[in-house]
Motif scaffolding. Sequence first.
Motif, mmCIF file in Angstrom:
data_model
loop_
_atom_site.group_PDB
_atom_site.id
_atom_site.type_symbol
_atom_site.label_atom_id
_atom_site.label_comp_id
_atom_site.label_asym_id
_atom_site.label_seq_id
_atom_site.Cartn_x
_atom_site.Cartn_y
_atom_site.Cartn_z
ATOM 1 N N SER A 206 -63.052 23.338 48.937
ATOM 2 C CA SER A 206 -62.945 23.175 50.335
ATOM 3 C C SER A 206 -64.088 22.276 50.714
ATOM 4 C CB SER A 206 -62.767 24.309 51.012
ATOM 5 O OG SER A 206 -63.846 25.304 51.194
ATOM 6 N N LYS A 207 -63.878 21.445 51.854
ATOM 7 C CA LYS A 207 -64.906 20.799 52.510
ATOM 8 C C LYS A 207 -66.136 21.632 52.996
ATOM 9 C CE LYS A 207 -65.827 16.923 55.677
ATOM 10 N NZ LYS A 207 -67.068 17.751 56.576
ATOM 11 N N GLU A 208 -65.710 22.771 53.502
ATOM 12 C CA GLU A 208 -66.626 23.683 54.174
ATOM 13 C C GLU A 208 -67.645 24.109 52.798
ATOM 14 O OE1 GLU A 208 -63.420 23.554 56.766
ATOM 15 O OE2 GLU A 208 -63.589 23.957 54.521
ATOM 16 N N VAL A 209 -67.199 24.288 51.634
ATOM 17 C CA VAL A 209 -68.058 24.760 50.651
ATOM 18 C C VAL A 209 -68.822 23.789 50.094
ATOM 19 C CG1 VAL A 209 -68.017 25.610 48.224
ATOM 20 C CG2 VAL A 209 -66.316 26.673 49.800
ATOM 21 N N ILE A 210 -68.364 22.504 50.027
ATOM 22 C CA ILE A 210 -69.064 21.289 49.503
ATOM 23 C C ILE A 210 -70.200 20.887 50.537
ATOM 24 C CG2 ILE A 210 -68.818 18.795 48.803
ATOM 25 C CD1 ILE A 210 -66.170 19.278 48.045
ATOM 26 N N ASP A 211 -69.849 20.946 51.704
ATOM 27 C CA ASP A 211 -70.996 21.047 52.817
ATOM 28 C C ASP A 211 -71.935 22.134 52.762
ATOM 29 O OD1 ASP A 211 -69.468 18.672 53.614
ATOM 30 O OD2 ASP A 211 -68.627 19.826 55.460
ATOM 31 N N ILE A 212 -71.651 23.119 52.551
ATOM 32 C CA ILE A 212 -72.919 24.130 52.392
ATOM 33 C C ILE A 212 -73.658 23.990 51.293
ATOM 34 C CG2 ILE A 212 -73.253 26.726 52.085
ATOM 35 C CD1 ILE A 212 -70.612 27.346 53.817
ATOM 36 N N ALA A 213 -73.038 23.467 49.982
ATOM 37 C CA ALA A 213 -73.749 23.218 49.003
ATOM 38 C C ALA A 213 -74.722 21.846 49.165
ATOM 39 C CB ALA A 213 -72.959 22.929 47.732
ATOM 40 N N TRP A 214 -74.245 20.925 49.804
ATOM 41 C CA TRP A 214 -75.029 19.947 49.986
ATOM 42 C C TRP A 214 -76.362 20.027 50.994
ATOM 43 C CZ3 TRP A 214 -76.777 15.755 47.974
ATOM 44 C CH2 TRP A 214 -77.394 14.797 48.686
ATOM 45 N N GLN A 215 -75.818 21.007 51.947
ATOM 46 C CA GLN A 215 -77.080 21.414 52.826
ATOM 47 C C GLN A 215 -78.125 22.138 52.180
ATOM 48 O OE1 GLN A 215 -75.492 23.926 56.094
ATOM 49 N NE2 GLN A 215 -77.315 24.165 57.077
ATOM 50 N N ALA A 216 -77.951 23.066 51.293
ATOM 51 C CA ALA A 216 -78.653 23.745 50.550
ATOM 52 C C ALA A 216 -79.286 22.933 49.570
ATOM 53 C CB ALA A 216 -77.784 24.854 49.467
ATOM 54 N N GLN A 217 -78.801 21.913 49.078
ATOM 55 C CA GLN A 217 -79.497 21.048 48.068
ATOM 56 C C GLN A 217 -80.778 20.254 49.131
ATOM 57 O OE1 GLN A 217 -78.865 17.909 44.455
ATOM 58 N NE2 GLN A 217 -77.113 18.770 45.371
ATOM 59 N N LEU A 218 -80.121 19.925 49.922
ATOM 60 C CA LEU A 218 -81.249 18.904 50.950
ATOM 61 C C LEU A 218 -82.246 19.827 51.289
ATOM 62 C CD1 LEU A 218 -78.627 16.612 53.043
ATOM 63 C CD2 LEU A 218 -80.326 16.145 51.345
ATOM 64 N N ARG A 219 -82.160 21.017 51.943
ATOM 65 C CA ARG A 219 -83.039 21.894 52.258
ATOM 66 C C ARG A 219 -84.063 22.039 51.141
ATOM 67 N NH1 ARG A 219 -85.147 25.346 56.104
ATOM 68 N NH2 ARG A 219 -85.823 27.353 55.322
ATOM 69 N N ALA B 105 -72.941 32.618 51.971
ATOM 70 C CA ALA B 105 -72.372 31.665 52.871
ATOM 71 C C ALA B 105 -71.014 31.160 52.323
ATOM 72 C CB ALA B 105 -73.162 30.646 53.459
ATOM 73 N N ILE B 106 -71.384 30.660 51.057
ATOM 74 C CA ILE B 106 -69.935 30.167 50.313
ATOM 75 C C ILE B 106 -68.949 31.309 50.218
ATOM 76 C CG2 ILE B 106 -69.418 29.376 48.348
ATOM 77 C CD1 ILE B 106 -71.962 27.469 48.059
ATOM 78 N N SER B 107 -69.407 32.347 49.849
ATOM 79 C CA SER B 107 -68.478 33.496 49.460
ATOM 80 C C SER B 107 -67.704 34.080 50.764
ATOM 81 C CB SER B 107 -69.297 34.768 48.946
ATOM 82 O OG SER B 107 -70.115 35.423 49.837
ATOM 83 N N ARG B 108 -68.257 33.714 51.973
ATOM 84 C CA ARG B 108 -67.446 33.991 53.236
ATOM 85 C C ARG B 108 -66.356 32.714 53.410
ATOM 86 N NH1 ARG B 108 -68.596 38.816 56.397
ATOM 87 N NH2 ARG B 108 -70.517 39.422 55.332
ATOM 88 N N GLU B 109 -66.652 31.631 52.770
ATOM 89 C CA GLU B 109 -65.439 30.568 52.895
ATOM 90 C C GLU B 109 -64.377 30.632 51.993
ATOM 91 O OE1 GLU B 109 -65.725 28.807 55.487
ATOM 92 O OE2 GLU B 109 -67.986 29.202 56.283
ATOM 93 N N VAL B 110 -64.548 31.566 51.091
ATOM 94 C CA VAL B 110 -63.527 31.674 49.890
ATOM 95 C C VAL B 110 -62.642 32.731 50.182
ATOM 96 C CG1 VAL B 110 -63.137 32.035 47.533
ATOM 97 C CG2 VAL B 110 -65.264 30.743 48.450
ATOM 98 N N ALA B 111 -61.187 32.407 50.050
ATOM 99 C CA ALA B 111 -60.306 33.404 50.338
ATOM 100 C C ALA B 111 -59.942 34.289 49.022
ATOM 101 C CB ALA B 111 -58.971 32.958 50.883
#
Length: 384
Positions: free
Chosen positions: A318-331, A363-369
């Motif tokens: 999902s887009k939410e998971v990819i966004d969290i991963a990219w935000q983590a990489q930037l930070r 945070a990613i685990s919260r986005e997974v069903a």
Amino acid sequence: MNNISIVFIGLDTHKEFFEVAHELDGRDNRVLHDARISSAKSSVIKMARDFQSKYPQATLHFVYEAGPCGYWIYRLLTSLGHCCYVVAPSLLPKKPGEKVKTDRKDAMKLAHLLKMNDIPIIYVPEAEDEAVRDLSRARQTATNDLNHARCQLKGFLLRNNICYDDTANWSLKHLRWLNELILPHPAQHIVLQEMLNTINERMKPLARLVNELEHQVKQWCYYPVVKAIQAMRGIRFLIAASIIAELGDLRRFDNPRKLMKYLGLTPSEDSSGDKRRLEKISKCGNGRARRLLIEGAHSYKFPAKVSSEMQKRQEMLSKEVIDIAWQAQLRLCKRYQRLMHRSKHRNVVVTAIAREMIAYIWAISREVAIAPIDVKKRIARVPA
């Protein structure tokens, strides 16, 4: 006896026998030692039925310490409809002057602490989760055995001043070079061949365990979480599967700080008055998961980017998971460089990155069903 609503039963478990003690609810009741029973399942079932027949209107609450006996006692008693709790032995309160320790006293102590609601209850995984964890640990043990054999061979070559000029160690080219070596003494050649045979023998079970782990994880209920956290940098399949196998359901943690503390990644503190003193990390949690996170944290020393391999891992997410991963990489990439410029030790920097990595994994685990589970059933608490 008719007014009794709860019976607190402490079990001191061993390989061949259990010590049993119980205490009734109410202020005037004291803890009593019952008997020593066999560790067979039939004896445990009979013990539970005897308590149920003696106190037919009461609810039975069992408790025992986590140890080598495993969780089969918990699963057996809960399957009979009783409440059972597993506690951490290292977190049990102990009086300074308490110098006498026996199995009987331990069982009585557990029953009393359960009644006082002053006992550290731990998370008990499901049978399927524990099976996947055992497979993951077997794979890690096979990897350690293979690395140990390789280190022995490299040490043998170093003692004989034999160096490999290329950089790709343990590749097919490197293995061919090892097989073509000619040593000055026949005894040394025998040692070399035996070491090569050991390495080849240990590579086969490792390959079988990796294939079996991939097969079992894809049928696991937490496979969506394993697949999702691979969007993070430094988290490939084996690391992702091992982390989730060790930690289980991440939804039981209300916030990521509790998860950091559970892994022992938070610093210990010795503060008094106006002085606040932070020391090394506590290391009080799961050491295997902490080591895997620190291993993955080393990848954040490079600039942030999405490689072709990472793009493949992020497909169908999902887009939410990819966004969290990219935000983590930037930070985390920026934080890694900032801490290094402040002349922090590399191990300190990597530990800080690993501590924040688990927050993004949470945070990613919260986005997974995933399939809903009864979290309260897994982590039951004693009623107040």
